[in-house]
Motif scaffolding. Structure first.
Motif, PDB file in Angstrom:
ATOM      1  N   ASP A 158      22.475  57.934 -53.850  1.00  0.00           N
ATOM      2  CA  ASP A 158      21.350  58.207 -54.852  1.00  0.00           C
ATOM      3  C   ASP A 158      21.728  57.559 -56.034  1.00  0.00           C
ATOM      4  N   ARG A 159      22.862  57.707 -56.620  1.00  0.00           N
ATOM      5  CA  ARG A 159      23.360  57.130 -57.886  1.00  0.00           C
ATOM      6  C   ARG A 159      23.150  55.554 -57.953  1.00  0.00           C
ATOM      7  N   GLY A 160      23.413  54.969 -56.963  1.00  0.00           N
ATOM      8  CA  GLY A 160      23.361  53.612 -56.742  1.00  0.00           C
ATOM      9  C   GLY A 160      22.020  53.188 -56.664  1.00  0.00           C
ATOM     10  N   ILE A 161      21.109  53.858 -56.175  1.00  0.00           N
ATOM     11  CA  ILE A 161      19.562  53.318 -56.080  1.00  0.00           C
ATOM     12  C   ILE A 161      18.830  53.687 -57.252  1.00  0.00           C
ATOM     13  N   ARG A 162      19.319  54.872 -58.143  1.00  0.00           N
ATOM     14  CA  ARG A 162      18.677  55.089 -59.394  1.00  0.00           C
ATOM     15  C   ARG A 162      19.221  53.845 -60.314  1.00  0.00           C
ATOM     16  N   GLN A 163      20.653  53.394 -60.200  1.00  0.00           N
ATOM     17  CA  GLN A 163      20.978  52.566 -60.750  1.00  0.00           C
ATOM     18  C   GLN A 163      20.333  51.053 -60.807  1.00  0.00           C
ATOM     19  N   LEU A 164      20.056  50.774 -59.704  1.00  0.00           N
ATOM     20  CA  LEU A 164      19.155  49.578 -59.176  1.00  0.00           C
ATOM     21  C   LEU A 164      17.887  49.557 -59.896  1.00  0.00           C
TER      22      LEU A 164
ATOM     23  N   ALA B 107      27.555  60.925 -40.067  1.00  0.00           N
ATOM     24  CA  ALA B 107      26.056  60.813 -40.614  1.00  0.00           C
ATOM     25  C   ALA B 107      26.180  59.920 -42.042  1.00  0.00           C
ATOM     26  N   ALA B 108      25.368  59.128 -42.113  1.00  0.00           N
ATOM     27  CA  ALA B 108      25.494  58.486 -43.496  1.00  0.00           C
ATOM     28  C   ALA B 108      24.264  58.979 -44.404  1.00  0.00           C
ATOM     29  N   ALA B 109      24.370  58.822 -45.740  1.00  0.00           N
ATOM     30  CA  ALA B 109      23.341  59.058 -46.638  1.00  0.00           C
ATOM     31  C   ALA B 109      22.999  57.549 -47.107  1.00  0.00           C
ATOM     32  N   VAL B 110      21.490  57.739 -47.400  1.00  0.00           N
ATOM     33  CA  VAL B 110      21.057  56.637 -47.882  1.00  0.00           C
ATOM     34  C   VAL B 110      20.036  56.670 -49.016  1.00  0.00           C
ATOM     35  N   GLY B 111      19.868  55.842 -49.975  1.00  0.00           N
ATOM     36  CA  GLY B 111      19.042  55.849 -50.891  1.00  0.00           C
ATOM     37  C   GLY B 111      18.220  54.574 -50.878  1.00  0.00           C
ATOM     38  N   ALA B 112      16.916  54.630 -51.250  1.00  0.00           N
ATOM     39  CA  ALA B 112      16.058  53.568 -50.980  1.00  0.00           C
ATOM     40  C   ALA B 112      15.112  53.470 -52.292  1.00  0.00           C
ATOM     41  N   VAL B 113      14.560  52.209 -52.453  1.00  0.00           N
ATOM     42  CA  VAL B 113      13.444  51.936 -53.464  1.00  0.00           C
ATOM     43  C   VAL B 113      12.740  50.731 -53.027  1.00  0.00           C
ATOM     44  N   ALA B 114      11.318  50.501 -53.185  1.00  0.00           N
ATOM     45  CA  ALA B 114      10.631  49.557 -52.774  1.00  0.00           C
ATOM     46  C   ALA B 114      10.387  48.817 -53.845  1.00  0.00           C
ATOM     47  N   VAL B 115      10.540  47.441 -53.874  1.00  0.00           N
ATOM     48  CA  VAL B 115      10.358  46.688 -55.163  1.00  0.00           C
ATOM     49  C   VAL B 115       9.246  45.301 -54.883  1.00  0.00           C
ATOM     50  N   ALA B 116       8.229  45.425 -55.546  1.00  0.00           N
ATOM     51  CA  ALA B 116       7.072  44.480 -55.414  1.00  0.00           C
ATOM     52  C   ALA B 116       7.433  43.116 -55.810  1.00  0.00           C
ATOM     53  N   LEU B 117       7.330  42.191 -55.134  1.00  0.00           N
ATOM     54  CA  LEU B 117       7.299  40.683 -55.446  1.00  0.00           C
ATOM     55  C   LEU B 117       5.955  40.327 -55.592  1.00  0.00           C
ATOM     56  N   GLY B 118       5.387  39.925 -56.808  1.00  0.00           N
ATOM     57  CA  GLY B 118       4.130  39.130 -57.158  1.00  0.00           C
ATOM     58  C   GLY B 118       3.774  38.079 -56.417  1.00  0.00           C
ATOM     59  N   GLY B 119       2.555  37.672 -56.657  1.00  0.00           N
ATOM     60  CA  GLY B 119       1.974  36.509 -56.087  1.00  0.00           C
ATOM     61  C   GLY B 119       2.721  35.201 -56.398  1.00  0.00           C
ATOM     62  N   ALA B 120       3.216  35.155 -57.562  1.00  0.00           N
ATOM     63  CA  ALA B 120       3.905  34.035 -58.113  1.00  0.00           C
ATOM     64  C   ALA B 120       5.456  33.779 -57.523  1.00  0.00           C
ATOM     65  N   GLY B 121       5.815  32.855 -57.006  1.00  0.00           N
ATOM     66  CA  GLY B 121       7.099  32.675 -56.490  1.00  0.00           C
ATOM     67  C   GLY B 121       8.232  32.731 -57.440  1.00  0.00           C
ATOM     68  N   GLY B 122       8.045  32.886 -58.776  1.00  0.00           N
ATOM     69  CA  GLY B 122       9.244  33.235 -59.578  1.00  0.00           C
ATOM     70  C   GLY B 122       9.967  34.427 -59.670  1.00  0.00           C
ATOM     71  N   MET B 123       9.429  35.523 -58.851  1.00  0.00           N
ATOM     72  CA  MET B 123       9.944  36.712 -58.764  1.00  0.00           C
ATOM     73  C   MET B 123      11.323  36.661 -57.774  1.00  0.00           C
ATOM     74  N   VAL B 124      11.245  36.000 -56.870  1.00  0.00           N
ATOM     75  CA  VAL B 124      12.245  35.856 -55.741  1.00  0.00           C
ATOM     76  C   VAL B 124      13.530  35.526 -56.547  1.00  0.00           C
ATOM     77  N   PRO B 125      13.588  34.373 -57.247  1.00  0.00           N
ATOM     78  CA  PRO B 125      15.082  34.307 -57.957  1.00  0.00           C
ATOM     79  C   PRO B 125      15.630  35.363 -58.848  1.00  0.00           C
ATOM     80  N   LEU B 126      14.617  35.867 -59.386  1.00  0.00           N
ATOM     81  CA  LEU B 126      15.021  37.023 -60.507  1.00  0.00           C
ATOM     82  C   LEU B 126      15.526  38.327 -59.635  1.00  0.00           C
TER      83      LEU B 126
END
Length: 119
Positions: free
Chosen positions: A18-24, A49-68
């Motif tokens: 949870d802490r790692g995903i909040r940091q990200l 059993a493993a714990a998981v944390g997750a976040v979804a990240v949007a990549l816009g239509g412009a390709g410049g977001m992938v390198p970032l």
């Protein structure tokens, strides 16, 4: 519209995951749209059993977001403990990064994200 990349951190300790995903998510603020993801441990988890944390990240239509996004994830992955795994998912395709070197991680993540780059 863009592409949503789901980033999942797997760890034995729920607080660490949870802490790692909040940091990200904090590191992504201002550059990317993010949203919460309801998570369950990925299939194939061995041992306890493993714990998981997750976040979804949007990549816009412009390709410049992938390198970032690659740069942010690379830096973030470099600060994670070795017992953790990160899984990136776009649609039905996933890639998992764990014991790879920093360079291997960068190459895997970059190739995966570029295949799904919105154009």
């Amino acid at each position: 519209m863009g592409v949503w990349v789901e980033v999942v951190l797997v760890d034995r300790d729920p607080e660490v995951a949870d802490r790692g995903i909040r940091q990200l998510r904090r590191e992504l603020q201002g550059e990317f749209a993010t949203r919460d993801v309801v998570t369950v441990a990925p299939e194939g988890i061995k041992g306890d059993a493993a714990a998981v944390g997750a976040v979804a990240v949007a990549l816009g239509g412009a390709g410049g977001m992938v390198p970032l996004l690659i740069a942010v994830l690379r830096d973030w992955l470099g600060r994670r403990s070795s017992g953790q795994r990160v899984k990136l998912t776009v649609g039905d395709e996933s890639i998992e990064v764990d014991a790879a070197s920093a360079e291997e991680q960068r190459a895997l993540v970059e190739a995966f994200l570029r295949r799904h780059e919105a154009g």
